[in-house]
Design a protein around this motif. Structure first.
Motif, PDB file in Angstrom:
ATOM      1  N   LEU A  23     -24.880 133.499 -52.906  1.00  0.00           N
ATOM      2  CA  LEU A  23     -25.879 133.239 -53.935  1.00  0.00           C
ATOM      3  C   LEU A  23     -26.834 134.416 -54.075  1.00  0.00           C
ATOM      4  N   CYS A  71     -29.110 126.153 -59.179  1.00  0.00           N
ATOM      5  CA  CYS A  71     -28.066 127.141 -58.911  1.00  0.00           C
ATOM      6  C   CYS A  71     -27.148 127.202 -60.126  1.00  0.00           C
ATOM      7  N   VAL A 103     -20.095 126.928 -53.138  1.00  0.00           N
ATOM      8  CA  VAL A 103     -20.557 128.230 -53.611  1.00  0.00           C
ATOM      9  C   VAL A 103     -20.992 129.071 -52.422  1.00  0.00           C
ATOM     10  N   SER A 104     -20.889 130.381 -52.578  1.00  0.00           N
ATOM     11  CA  SER A 104     -21.343 131.296 -51.534  1.00  0.00           C
ATOM     12  C   SER A 104     -21.843 132.571 -52.198  1.00  0.00           C
ATOM     13  N   ALA A 122     -24.717 131.872 -58.724  1.00  0.00           N
ATOM     14  CA  ALA A 122     -23.531 131.887 -57.868  1.00  0.00           C
ATOM     15  C   ALA A 122     -22.327 132.304 -58.700  1.00  0.00           C
ATOM     16  N   THR A 123     -21.571 133.279 -58.198  1.00  0.00           N
ATOM     17  CA  THR A 123     -20.356 133.712 -58.876  1.00  0.00           C
ATOM     18  C   THR A 123     -19.122 133.557 -57.988  1.00  0.00           C
ATOM     19  N   THR A 124     -19.324 133.152 -56.748  1.00  0.00           N
ATOM     20  CA  THR A 124     -18.209 132.902 -55.831  1.00  0.00           C
ATOM     21  C   THR A 124     -18.111 131.397 -55.620  1.00  0.00           C
ATOM     22  N   ILE A 125     -17.037 130.814 -56.136  1.00  0.00           N
ATOM     23  CA  ILE A 125     -16.881 129.355 -56.064  1.00  0.00           C
ATOM     24  C   ILE A 125     -15.487 128.999 -55.573  1.00  0.00           C
ATOM     25  N   ILE A 133     -24.029 128.403 -61.920  1.00  0.00           N
ATOM     26  CA  ILE A 133     -22.698 128.849 -61.498  1.00  0.00           C
ATOM     27  C   ILE A 133     -22.043 129.559 -62.674  1.00  0.00           C
ATOM     28  N   ASP A 193     -18.642 131.757 -63.993  1.00  0.00           N
ATOM     29  CA  ASP A 193     -17.240 132.048 -63.724  1.00  0.00           C
ATOM     30  C   ASP A 193     -16.558 132.465 -65.023  1.00  0.00           C
TER      31      ASP A 193
END
Length: 163
Positions: free
Chosen positions: A75, A21, A72-73, A99-102, A23, A25
């Motif tokens: 995905l 995954c 994370v959400s 994943a871009t929502t952390i 990540i 940001d």
């Protein structure tokens, strides 16, 4: 348990399921320094074995939490990187997510190695793990990918499909 057993003319086939995954940001990605790991030897995104009866996305979320402390959400499935060895009856499948929502804070003493935020532009200058380096650009392109690597003895064959 992340293994399943099928049979072929050559005998039993062992399948191992893993996740990665990446990540992202603010123009950066989170990399895990695994250069001291005997099987990885480089920077890679968080991930690991999918525990039975988890789904691949559940395994990715859990592995990120265990290795980084982050939640994370949302995905996005980016593709499959598969290694097979017909001689040994082995199949190793890596499900790749972005994943871009952390949420949360990074662990101060992560169990799997040092964590480092790196700009996307600079990431390829890092000593990335070989197979992760090959698929890194695909995380930022539209669509999905499938990389199928077959090896046995001295021979190695790779097929890349973009969708």
């Amino acid at each position: 348990m992340a293994n399943s057993v099928n049979t072929t003319r050559a005998g039993a086939v062992t399948t191992r399921l893993h996740t990665v995954c990446l990540i992202q940001d603010r123009g950066r990605v989170l990399l895990l320094d695994r250069r001291d790991h005997p099987n990885i030897r480089g920077y890679i995104a968080p991930g690991g074995k999918i525990d039975f009866p988890e789904s691949p996305v559940e395994g990715a979320i859990r592995e990120v939490r265990e290795e980084t402390g982050l939640r994370v959400s949302g995905l996005v499935y980016k593709g499959l990187h598969e290694f097979v060895n017909p001689d040994l009856g082995e199949r190793y499948m890596v499900f790749n997510y972005l994943a871009t929502t952390i949420e949360g804070e990074l662990l101060t003493d992560p169990p799997e190695g040092r964590l480092q935020w790196v700009s996307i532009e600079d990431a390829l200058s890092f000593p990335l793990e070989r197979s992760f380096r090959a698929r890194f650009p695909y995380f930022f392109e539209p669509g999905t990918f499938e990389i199928h690597m077959k090896w046995g003895g001295e021979a190695q064959e790779e097929t890349v499909v973009r969708t």
